[in-house]
Structures are given as structure tokens and as C-alpha cells.
Design an enzyme around this catalytic site. Structure first.
Site, short mmCIF file in Angstrom:
data_model
loop_
_atom_site.label_atom_id
_atom_site.label_comp_id
_atom_site.label_asym_id
_atom_site.label_seq_id
_atom_site.Cartn_x
_atom_site.Cartn_y
_atom_site.Cartn_z
N SER A 194 34.52 8.17 71.17
CA SER A 194 34.60 6.72 71.08
C SER A 194 33.19 6.16 70.83
CB SER A 194 35.25 6.14 72.33
OG SER A 194 35.59 4.79 72.14
N ASP A 223 45.55 6.10 66.57
CA ASP A 223 44.53 5.39 67.32
C ASP A 223 44.59 3.88 67.06
OD1 ASP A 223 42.22 4.47 68.59
OD2 ASP A 223 41.04 6.22 68.01
N HIS A 231 43.96 6.92 70.96
CA HIS A 231 42.51 7.00 71.01
C HIS A 231 42.01 8.24 71.74
CE1 HIS A 231 38.46 5.66 70.63
NE2 HIS A 231 38.29 5.44 71.91
#
Length: 724
Positions: A593, A668, A700
Site C-alpha cells: 500500500s 482492489d 487491497h
């Protein structure tokens, strides 16, 4: 001689019995090797006693001062099952364990939920009579719920609409919107920024329901391909990218007696954020933090609950970077005219006592302690309690503050991360804590004299089973030479300082996350442990911009995400390269991320350091990220074109060196796959080779058994390039 031989044999057997983690245990190890604790420990209302489940999870036990804090069984799962069967004879409910989510209604009754075949039931169980009552009923298929304080009124979502089940069994239909993009009562408002975790609130008398209504019909649809049919289909989500049209939100109040709905007059512009929503204890007013889209100007407004009309702005908060309200107001239990407000406007997130006219009565902050968990008040309403971050964010401790004068007392002292709570009388602290070398200690502390009574001292769960690598904390100074930074280094098993080892740097680096704290294992993840056991030095540093260090530590990233963060990471990397046992030619980096963004940034902007890298779910250009988070830190692309250009990795793909593996979830909804696809295309155009792996069904984060597959892939990727 025989004694020495016996000792040698025993030590040899002990060493042989230990092993490294398996790749499966990188995911399931935290449950398998968890330190012993008191599960579901909670203070019992109106007493100086607390409860928890026993080690079998079959019984509820209590601890009180009269019995010298020794456990006494007060309820059993078998008795609970019998009571449930009596009140729900037609439901098949078979609990495997005593409900960990139980709550104390008073000192004799607990409440909890159980799921049947068609409904979920809210029950109250009387420990003395061993009988249960059904207090509310919810459909099993629902999106969210909010139970009134009396446990009788229950609001829930069916699709995008709100229904209410009343105590008499009557069902009320609160909303009936059928337009795609109109959503009522959801907690998914403003993409769950600003501390938002619920979308409905009952008034104190349980007669009125306050709720969000979100209109996102004007927000662009974003397509997520679905691969579970012969011909792939598209699932659309509403995804407002930075600088684009955002959702419009209002707050409404439904009166269960009049069946009427009113709208709070929160005004224009429609693109604003409605946060820290709080009912007045009397039910006459609602308080709302109204934050502008630029997120640099907050107004705490008061509205009349009967009409929705604006009453007054209590105070305003402005910043040249951003204002980020995170916590609803906390009214004093015995004074509906005063409340606690949390803000970092003076440097650290701390408590401020206000009255309902907007007058600041007292700042309740203590030194540089940052409030991480406000825990409420004592029974008299004269003291407040909170968990605060100390020692440059490394530790967490319980604090008591007197509201009349701000006098503050630290109630826990041993270094580490404390998960502590106070009894209703304020006389005792239930303290569970760990630190780098202590798995878990549970004790009761008397606030009068500080005397601690031990309840549980957990042993090292790895002893005799798993090779636990050596873990050390390191401290550095930020790249600007002003601020201490916390880091953690994990050495390979059987570390020899005369050898050279490859390195895996694991990082995140973004806001609202902290990787290094003085808790058990120092916050080390099981994959990090696995890599250390397999011959890597594993290094993690919390750079400026990360959590629990105060306003200025975070705000330095404004309009230039990644720049100060990388500069700080380089401080730690330079330290590693200076160590004789580090193989500086074989260094790798891994992040997910924001950490994926940091990894990709370092591989392009400082491309002579790492031989291999893994970037998971990476942000590649902030113009593709969503409004609420993106615009807080970067402003809009129109307002900050230089910042977006500087932080974008799409125009830096030609600078890529080394071996980069990008991993992304095809579903995602947070960092959409377009980020990595755009970067891949730029790499193709620049003639740069990149490895790419997609998890077709994951969002995600890659979870469950597939996470084992992911960690196996990452480990082999580093082994392939970093091990000679």
C-alpha cells in the site's frame, strides 16, 4: 563427568527440538504461538471486579478484591445454552465458546448476540437466575446495525435503506430510496476517513435515530472486472479521485413516535465532510464537525434536533496543512453542559474541556503525551482516563486527569505497551502489557498506593518450539537533523558478526501506522521472523509522517508525499550499509500500500541501493487515489501540480533499476489496479523489465490461505536475487 555429559545431552536435545517457522506459520502463527492472556476481560459495572473467559473459553469468571483477585466461576456455556434454548426453542443455536463480545448491563446481567438460521438475536442473560430474555431481533442478512442503549430499539440496513425493529415487534421503514448511489445509514461515509466507523446514532431516550444519507450518484463509476463467470463481468464502485466530483452527504433524524424525518441544515457547499457526530445527552441538540473539502477549516456546529436548524458554531479550527478530526465529543456523565474534544492543534492529540457555548474551560494535555485511546470518566465524572503514547511513541500508558485542575497522573509505569482500563470507582487498574522481551503480564494496580497484584505472567510461547531471532531497537535522527526516529533490526538465527548477510527492509511509512513499538517482539511480523530465520537481516524504521509522534512529525509530508519519508529511510539504510555484517550488494525492500509506494519510489529515485524489491498494492500516482485521503495530504492536482509531478512514479519508470515484483489484488477498491497497470505500461515504453503478479479474487490485502502463497512468492523472489 557424567553430570556434564547429561547437561550436554539435554542442551543438544533442547536445541534439536526447536525449528524455524514454516511458510504457513507466517499467516497462522500469530494464533498458534499467541502468548497467554485474559480473553474478553472487562470491568463489571458498579463494582470493583472484572470478568474474563477462562482458558477453555467455556466459562465466565470474575476477579475481585474481596477474593484477593482469584478467579471465581460466575457463568458457564452450558447454562447459557440452556437459557437460549428456553427463549428460542425453534432456533438451532449451538455456541462453541462463551460469547467474547458480551457486555455488562449491570453487575448481574450481560448482553450479547447470537445468530440463528434467519435472524440475529440480542439477548440479556441474568447470571443469578440463569435465564435469558430476547431484547431485539435483527435479520441475518443486513449491512449494518445500531442498537439503542436500552437494547430494545434496533436499526439496521437492508441494501441501501434503514429499517427499525421496535420492542413490541413492530417494524418501521425509515427510508425507501431505490436510486443506485443513494445510501442511508452506512458507515462507509467519506471512505471511513475522519474516524468514521458508524452511520447511525440513537438519541439517549431511544426515540430518535440520527443517520447519514449519502448521494454518490454524481461520482464516477469505477469498473472492477469479475472473473467468476465464463464471460467476465464488471462490478462498478463509486470512486472519487483527487480533484474529481465527490459525494454529497447530509444528516437526517427520524422520529419513531411521529414517523417524521428532518434534515440538519449543514449548508453549502455540498462537497464537505460531516464528522465527529454527537448527540447532546438531553436529546435536544446534535453536534457536528463540518470540515471543508480542502480539510483545513473545521467548524464545530450545533443543530436543533427537533427542526434541524443551525444554532451556532461553538468554535473553529484552521491549519495551513490539514485539520483531521477523529473522535466524537465525550460529554461528562454528570454535566450535559460540558464535553471533551480531542485535537492536535497545539502539537499533540490531547484532551480539551469545553462547555456547550463553545468556551474552552481547560486544556487537559500532559507534556508531549499523545492520546491514543480515550477511556471515559470515573463514576463521579470528576476524572478522565486515557491511554497515551510516550517515549517518542514507543510506549503506551494509562493516565488519569482531574477535570477541575488538569492534574495528571501516570497510572502504569513499567516500560512497554499497556492495554489498561480503570474500574468504575477509579480505585483499581486492570493492566495487561508487554514489551520487547515480555510476552504478556496481567496485573491489578491499586491507584491509591500503586501496589500491583499479579494475575497472569505469560511464558515465551516460542520456547522449545521455534528459533526466536535476536531483535533490537535502534534510534536515529531524521534527515533534517532534528527528530529522533525509531527502528527495529532483526538478526538472522545464529547470527555471526563476522559473516555478511543479505537485507530485507520492510516499511510502510504512511500516516496512521506505526511499525515499531516496545511491545512483545517489538511489533515484528511473522513473515519478518521467517525471513530472519532464513538468513536475512530484517530492518524497519518509522519515518516522519508515520503515527503517534504528533502534529509536526506528520505535517512535514504535506503536498510532497514520500520525500521526507524517503530521506528518513535513507538514514537507516546508510546505517545498515556501514555495518560489516551487511552485504550491501544484496539488499531488498518490501512494502504494501503506502509501503508499496515507498518501495517503488526508492527503486526509481534512489535506484542504486536495492537489488530486489516487492511492491504490494502500490500507489503510483496520487491523481489516481481517492479524494478524502489524497487531497488531505496533497491538495488537488490543480492546486499542487508540482507536488503531483514530483511524487508520481509514472514519469520515473525509465529510472528503474534492479528487480521489481509488483503484486496487486484485481478487486482492489482502495488502490485500484490502474496504478500498477499504468506503471507497467510506462516500464514497457522505457524498455524496463518488471515482474507482475495478480491475485484475481482479492481486494487491497491478500488474506486467508492465499496469503501463504503470497509470502512464499515474496520469499522465493528475494532468495532468487539476494542469496548467492
Amino acid at each position: 563427568m557424567k553430570k556434564l555429559l547429561l547437561l550436554l545431552l539435554l542442551s543438544s536435545s533442547y536445541a534439536y527440538g526447536q525449528r524455524n517457522l514454516t511458510i504457513d506459520e507466517t499467516v497462522f502463527g500469530p494464533g498458534k504461538f499467541a502468548a497467554k492472556s485474559l480473553p474478553a476481560a472487562k470491568w463489571i459495572k458498579n463494582t470493583d471486579a472484572f470478568s474474563s473467559l477462562d482458558s477453555t473459553y467455556q466459562n465466565l469468571v470474575s476477579f475481585d478484591v474481596k477474593n484477593n483477585w482469584k478467579p471465581q466461576q460466575i457463568a458457564s456455556l452450558s447454562d447459557l445454552q440452556s437459557a437460549i434454548k428456553t427463549v428460542l426453542p425453534n432456533e438451532k443455536i449451538n455456541l462453541r465458546n462463551f460469547p467474547t463480545s458480551y457486555q455488562w448491563e449491570d453487575n448481574k446481567r450481560i448482553s450479547f448476540q447470537v445468530a440463528g438460521e434467519n435472524n440475529t438475536y440480542g439477548l440479556v442473560y441474568d447470571l443469578a437466575t440463569k435465564t435469558a430474555q430476547v431484547k431485539n431481533t435483527l435479520p441475518k442478512e443486513r449491512e449494518g446495525e445500531e442498537i439503542g442503549s436500552l437494547n430494545t430499539q434496533s436499526a439496521y440496513l437492508v441494501g441501501n435503506n434503514i429499517e427499525i425493529n421496535q420492542a413490541d415487534g413492530q417494524k418501521l421503514q425509515v427510508t425507501q430510496d431505490t436510486i443506485d448511489g443513494i445510501v442511508n445509514g452506512t458507515s462507509v461515509i467519506h471512505r471511513n476517513e475522519f474516524g468514521i466507523d458508524k452511520g447511525m446514532w440513537w438519541s439517549a431516550d431511544n426515540k430518535k435515530l440520527l443517520y447519514y444519507r449519502k448521494d454518490e450518484t454524481m461520482v464516477s463509476n469505477y469498473p472492477l472486472p469479475q472473473w467468476d463467470t465464463r464471460v467476465a463481468s464488471i462490478k462498478d464502485i463509486r470512486y472519487p479521485m483527487a480533484g474529481m466530483k465527490s459525494e454529497e452527504v447530509v444528516l437526517k433524524i427520524y422520529d419513531t413516535e411521529t414517523k417524521q424525518t428532518i434534515t440538519l441544515q449543514t449548508g453549502e457547499p455540498k462537497e464537505q465532510y460531516l464528522t465527529i457526530v454527537t448527540w447532546d445527552p438531553t436529546g435536544e441538540f446534535v453536534f457536528v464537525g463540518v470540515l471543508n473539502r480542502g480539510q483545513d477549516h473545521l467548524k464545530l456546529n450545533k443543530y436543533k434536533a427537533s427542526t434541524g436548524e443551525f444554532v451556532q458554531t461553538l468554535f473553529e479550527e484552521k491549519s495551513d496543512s490539514w485539520v483531521e478530526p477523529q473522535h466524537a465529543l465525550a460529554f461528562l456523565p454528570n454535566n450535559p453542559k460540558q464535553f471533551i474534544y480531542q485535537t492536535d492543534k497545539d502539537g499533540y492529540n490531547q484532551l480539551y474541556l469545553y462547555d456547550t457555548s463553545g468556551k474552552l474551560i481547560r486544556q487537559l494535555g500532559y507534556k508531549d503525551v499523545l492520546v491514543t485511546n480515550f477511556q471515559g470518566f470515573d463514576e463521579k465524572g470528576s476524572k478522565a482516563y486515557y491511554i497515551g503514547a510516550t517515549n517518542n511513541g514507543m510506549e503506551r500508558h494509562l493516565f488519569e486527569v482531574e477535570l477541575k485542575n488538569g492534574k495528571t497522573t501516570q497510572l502504569t509505569k513499567t516500560n512497554g505497551v499497556h492495554n489498561s482500563s480503570i474500574s468504575n470507582s477509579g480505585k483499581y487498574v486492570l493492566d495487561q502489557y508487554s514489551n520487547l522481551n515480555t510476552p504478556n503480564i496481567v496485573q491489578v494496580i491499586a491507584t491509591k498506593d500503586g501496589k500491583a497484584t499479579p494475575i497472569l505472567h505469560a511464558t515465551n510461547p516460542f520456547t522449545g518450539k521455534i528459533n526466536l531471532p535476536k531483535i533490537e531497537f535502534k534510534s536515529f535522527v531524521s534527515a533534517d537533523g532534528k527528530t529522533p526516529l525509531n527502528a527495529r533490526i532483526t538478526y538472522p538465527t545464529n547470527f555471526d558478526p563476522n559473516k555478511k548477510y543479505p537485507v530485507m527492509v520492510y516499511l510502510y511509512g504512511g500516516s496512521h501506522a506505526q511499525m515499531v513499538t516496545d511491545r512483545w517482539l517489538g511489533g515484528l511480523g511473522y513473515f519478518d521472523m521467517y525471513m530472519a530465520q532464513n538468513g536475512y537481516i530484517v530492518f524497519t524504521l518509522d519515518n516522519r509522517g508515520s503515527d503517534a509522534r504528533g502534529r509536526d512529525f506528520t505535517r512535514v509530508t504535506h503536498r510532497n508525499l514520500g520525500e521526507a519519508e524517503m530521506a528518513d529511510q535513507l538514514v537507516g539504510i546508510d546505517y545498515l550499509k556501514s555495518q560489516p555484517y551487511v552485504d550491501a550488494a544484496n539488499m531488498g525492500i518490501f512494502g504494501w500500500s503506502y509501503g508499496g509506494f515507498m518501495t517503488s519510489s526508492l527503486m526509481t529515485k534512489h535506484n542504486d541501493i536495492f537489488k530486489a524489491a516487492v511492491a504490494g498494492g502500490p500507489v503510483m500516482d496520487w491523481k489516481f487515489y481517492e479524494v478524502m485521503y489524497g487531497e488531505r495530504y496533497m491538495d488537488t492536482p490543480e492546486e499542487n501540480p508540482e507536488g503531483y509531478e514530483k511524487t508520481s512514479l509514472l514519469n520515473k519508470a525509465d529510472k528503474l533499476k534492479g528487480n521489481l515484483l509488483i503484486i496487486h489484488g484485481a478487486q482492489d477498491p482502495v488502490v485500484v489496479q490502474q496504478h500498477s497497470m499504468e506503471f507497467i505500461q510506462k516500464c514497457i515504453e522505457a524498455g524496463k523489465q518488471v515482474d507482475y503478479f495478480l491475485y484475481p479474487t482479492h481486494e487491497h490485502n491478500v488474506s486467508g490461505k492465499d496469503r501463504i502463497h503470497m509470502y512464499d512468492k515474496i520469499a522465493k523472489y528475494f532468495d532468487n536475487y539476494l542469496k548467492k
